[in-house]
Write a protein that holds these residues in place. Structure first.
Motif, mmCIF file in Angstrom:
data_model
loop_
_atom_site.group_PDB
_atom_site.id
_atom_site.type_symbol
_atom_site.label_atom_id
_atom_site.label_comp_id
_atom_site.label_asym_id
_atom_site.label_seq_id
_atom_site.Cartn_x
_atom_site.Cartn_y
_atom_site.Cartn_z
ATOM 1 N N ILE A 6 0.471 -1.246 0.140
ATOM 2 C CA ILE A 6 -0.416 0.130 0.120
ATOM 3 C C ILE A 6 0.956 1.208 0.026
ATOM 4 O O ILE A 6 0.945 1.932 -0.378
ATOM 5 N N THR A 9 2.596 1.636 -3.102
ATOM 6 C CA THR A 9 2.154 2.140 -4.309
ATOM 7 C C THR A 9 1.696 3.595 -4.710
ATOM 8 O O THR A 9 1.485 4.050 -6.006
ATOM 9 N N TYR A 117 -5.683 1.759 -6.220
ATOM 10 C CA TYR A 117 -6.024 1.115 -5.094
ATOM 11 C C TYR A 117 -7.533 0.177 -4.929
ATOM 12 O O TYR A 117 -8.533 -1.072 -4.211
ATOM 13 N N ILE A 246 -8.258 -0.762 2.184
ATOM 14 C CA ILE A 246 -8.264 -1.159 1.952
ATOM 15 C C ILE A 246 -7.908 -3.332 2.018
ATOM 16 O O ILE A 246 -8.967 -3.130 1.444
#
Length: 871
Positions: A6, A9, A117, A246
């Motif tokens: 996460i 990204t 996401y 997420i």
């Protein structure tokens, strides 16, 4: 996605959008008087927003370590109770300094959230600023229009100034913001209440995940707003909340950011997380707090009793208290969690792994110390409950004294009181707390005026590496009131004055304006701005000033700073490569250096360190200074960088012999080591677990120190009649003193036993006890205590009062047999307080033994008389 993916990204997405990935600033703030800790991602970029500095990269992205535990941004009380507030957290951010604005920020935020996401569009809402009449601001229609391209209009909500107008502080850059919220509730719950009704309503599952701030105004001291010449974007997304969204969790603590810590704690406590809310809260508090403590120590802030160090100590103690009370952890346990954190963050924040041993030792020592405090606090609390057993309420001021003196938390006092059917006077506690806060506020009262611009020029140049004087223009000034005293702060277009930093104190000197001389009594940095402190302003602010540094003071400071570098290298050579700087002070009087090392530095090692440093001084090594070296090149050269310092892309390297001492440093230094003259260590001590401190002097101060020590040695020789072997004479003298002390103690003990035998004969038998009240003369308080215990050992059911003359000072001791305490309802601590009034004193103690001291030796007879009355 796991947490690492996460984070990566996010950073890589903005790298694709031509943003430079920059490292996090330290969590502990160094050069900003308005902040103790970095509490938002924008802190390290303040100078760009304020116009003090021009950004090298107009687009940057980062993940910033933040701490919110004090001041306006204080989430401490919510931590662990809810599922989304934290003390330490990561703030993911992207920044534009006069480059793109609302359109791009909004489009990219939506693209990242929905396309990278894959967060559901129908679960998201956005807010825009509704305007404010007081500030004469209209609704942010521009942001609303851009949002209409991506989201249904009924999901675009207007929000108030409180929620959607961001300000750096009471003064400074500010602007409207647009928040992105996500609804993580079940479909059934959403069907009952639409998400839009719960936005900004503190619902644990309808949460803000990203705030896009559009900085376009500057707030003046009078509260008015003016437009900034350049508009900026400042975004912040809570990493932990993003991970919750997420990963499809209902709590930040259920993500892989926190679960390794939580499962370790649950296993250690022998419980299952999720079964008991009280235990769950305790586990969440500890899991959160250890992160804050670990990163603060890694960034150079050790727990202490003041300022930032006290905040860290308070967080640590709060966590220990939760473990002690709810999880029955009565031995250190938090230090074990540092290993887990080091593994979690080794890629993004490697400083934890690099300093793992130090962090663990510091945390463990703090835990041991506070667990002792808890035991002591519990004992005092039990005494308080004994004292106030009739009213069954602990006075608020006594609860505050327990908190203030021993660090015993009020909520723990309340909890234990409730378990014993006691109340606590919370109002009295709060009043005492408020009084202390008012005193602190008065001590720290500070008012800052707006900067008054004299010349429109933002270029500020430091010339102090090459010169100690120059001509300059005053660019701006402001008036600051601190503790009812007015001082003036000036910014010059160029200056030879070194601003306090890297342990080196700021320069002093003068500004000459025509016939006028203005004393500069300090120089500091505020972010990257060099501020000169003066007690008055020049009459003509437009006129050029002549700047002169106090060169004598500067040279002595340079001696100590360069000697610090030489000593740092010597410490690593003698003690090992683990030695790393943990703090320093360099002024014209001395140098103080804190460093990581896990045991006392021996006399032999100190001698070795001094020898190495003085050898380098005699070699007269020339300073090798390189400015504006790329930081990676400097590190490749072997330059030492300090943990907790924020370095730019280009750095200054100071070397004294490239194979001996080479460091990143912004301070001023000698041209050659011979200028230092002499180096002498004056003390070595402990600062914290795994951190030692050395103090030393150089040049004339070192000569003076050695001469003082020699003079003292000669004085000792003369007192001992100039013996050939001074050490033997002192040893013989010490042994003789020890022998005589034993003989004196034996005689005193004999006298004490004779006194005891006589006093025992005076015992008067009462119905429930044997009463003795006697006036005595004794050599010290220990003899008084021993006599009381000796009498108790031979007199059954004793109630004893001794009024003692101890070298002309009055003391009272009350000893009551434990059985008598129960049967006769007597309390030595309460009785001694009453008796002490006769000697104008006070005291206290346990139910069976208590002592008191006083000022009036003539009151001892009255003590005996009152004791007989009480019996």
């Amino acid at each position: 996605m796991d947490a690492k993916t996460i984070r990566n990204t996010f950073l890589n997405f903005f790298k694709e959008k031509q943003h430079e990935i920059v490292p996090s600033a330290p969590m502990v703030v160094k050069n900003d008087p308005t902040l103790m800790f970095t509490n938002a991602g924008m802190n390290q970029f303040k100078d760009y927003f304020l116009g003090n500095k021009i950004a090298e990269n107009t687009r940057v992205t980062d993940t910033q370590k933040c701490l919110r535990v004090s001041g306006k941004h204080n989430d401490l009380e919510e931590v662990g109770i809810d599922t989304y507030h934290h003390t330490m957290f990561e703030m993911l951010g992207n920044w534009s300094f006069g480059d793109y604005f609302k359109k791009e920020a909004i489009a990219w935020a939506w693209e990242l959230l929905t396309e990278r996401y894959n967060l559901p569009k129908d679960r998201m809402y956005v807010t825009v600023f509704e305007g404010d009449k007081d500030d004469n601001l209209e609704v942010d229609a521009e942001a609303a229009e851009y949002w209409k391209e991506f989201i249904e209009e009924d999901r675009i909500l207007l929000a108030s100034k409180k929620d959607n107008f961001w300000e750096m502080g009471d003064q400074g850059p500010c602007g409207p913001c647009s928040e992105i919220h996500i609804d993580l509730r079940s479909d059934e719950d959403i069907a009952k209440i639409p998400g839009k009704e719960l936005v900004n309503a503190d619902h644990p599952l309808v949460v803000e995940i990203w705030n896009l701030v559009f900085i376009q105004f500057n707030r003046k001291a009078d509260g008015s707003l003016v437009s900034l010449p350049a508009k900026h974007v400042d975004t912040g997304m809570g990493f932990e909340r993003l991970a919750m969204a997420i990963q499809g969790k209902q709590s930040n603590y259920d993500t892989d950011v926190f679960q390794p810590l939580i499962q370790h704690l649950a296993k250690k406590a022998g419980v299952t997380y999720g079964n008991d809310e009280k235990l769950d809260i305790a586990i969440r508090v500890i899991a959160d707090h250890i992160r804050a403590i670990t990163f603060a120590i890694a960034d150079g802030q050790l727990p202490s009793n003041n300022k930032a160090g006290y905040v860290i100590r308070r967080i640590l103690r709060r966590a220990v208290r939760y473990g002690y009370t709810f999880l029955q952890f009565d031995a250190p346990f938090m230090y074990e969690l540092v290993d887990i954190l080091a593994g979690q963050f080794n890629e993004v924040f490697p400083e934890v792994e690099a300093q793992k041993d130090l962090i663990q030792k510091v945390v463990k020592q703090e835990e041991v110390a506070f667990l002792r405090t808890l035991e002591k606090g519990l004992k005092i609390l039990n005494d308080l409950m004994d004292t106030h057993k009739s009213e069954k309420v602990i006075p608020g001021r006594e609860a505050f004294a327990l908190y203030d003196t021993y660090g015993f938390p009020f909520d723990l006092t309340s909890l234990i009181a409730r378990e014993n059917d006691f109340g606590v006077d919370e109002k009295g506690f709060n009043e005492a707390m408020q009084e202390q806060k008012n005193r602190s506020r008065e001590d720290a009262a500070s008012e800052r005026g707006d900067w008054m611009v004299v010349h429109e020029d933002d270029a500020v140049e430091f010339v102090g590496y090459d010169a100690t004087n120059c001509h300059a223009r005053i660019l701006r000034y402001r008036e600051v009131t601190e503790k009812k005293k007015t001082i003036y702060q000036l910014v010059l277009d160029q200056t030879p004055f070194y601003a306090e930093g890297g342990g080196q104190v700021g320069d002093k000197g003068t500004l000459t304006s025509g016939e006028e001389k203005i004393a500069i009594f300090d120089t500091k940095k505020e972010n990257d701005l060099i501020i000169h402190f003066a007690n008055k302003l020049p009459s003509n602010l437009e006129q050029e000033v002549y700047c002169e540094v106090d060169t004598a003071r500067r040279k002595l400071t340079e001696n100590n700073h360069s000697a610090t570098h030489l000593m740092h290298a010597a410490l690593q050579e003698v003690l090992g490569e683990h030695v790393a700087q943990k703090g320093s002070l360099v002024n014209d009087q001395l140098l103080r250096f804190d460093f990581s090392h896990f045991q006392k530095v021996t006399d032999e090692e100190i001698a070795q360190i001094e020898k190495l440093v003085n050898e380098k001084i005699r070699e007269n090594i020339q300073l090798n200074e390189q400015r504006s070296i790329p930081i990676e090149e400097a590190k490749a050269m072997g330059a030492t960088a300090l943990f907790g310092e924020k370095y730019g892309d280009f750095v200054r390297v100071i070397a004294f012999d490239k194979d001996y001492s080479i460091e990143l440093c912004g301070g001023t230094h000698v041209d050659a080591t011979g200028q230092i003259g002499l180096f002498k260590i004056t003390s070595e001590s402990s600062v914290a677990a795994g951190v030692r401190r050395i103090e030393a002097v150089t040049a004339e101060a070192a000569e003076a120190y050695i001469n003082e020590q020699l003079a003292l040695l000669n004085e000792v020789r003369e007192l001992l009649k100039n013996p050939k072997d001074l050490t033997k004479s002192l040893t013989d003298l010490t042994e003789e003193k020890a022998t005589l002390t034993k003989e004196v103690e034996a005689l005193r003990n004999k006298e004490l036993q004779a006194m005891k035998a006589a006093i025992v004969q005076e015992a008067v038998q009462k119905e429930q006890y044997n009463f003795i009240a006697k006036k005595v003369s004794l050599p010290n308080a220990q003899a008084l205590k021993q006599l009381a215990y000796d009498i108790k050992a031979v007199v059954d059911n004793v109630f004893l009062v001794l009024a003692a003359d101890i070298n002309g000072k009055p003391q009272v001791a009350v000893m009551i047999d434990e059985e008598v305490v129960k049967t006769a309802s007597l309390h030595a601590g309460q009785l001694v307080k009453e008796l002490a009034k006769e000697i104008k004193g006070g005291g206290g103690g346990q139910p069976f033994f208590a002592t008191a001291g006083g000022k009036d030796i003539n009151g001892l007879d009255a003590v005996i008389e009152k004791a007989n009355g009480l019996a």
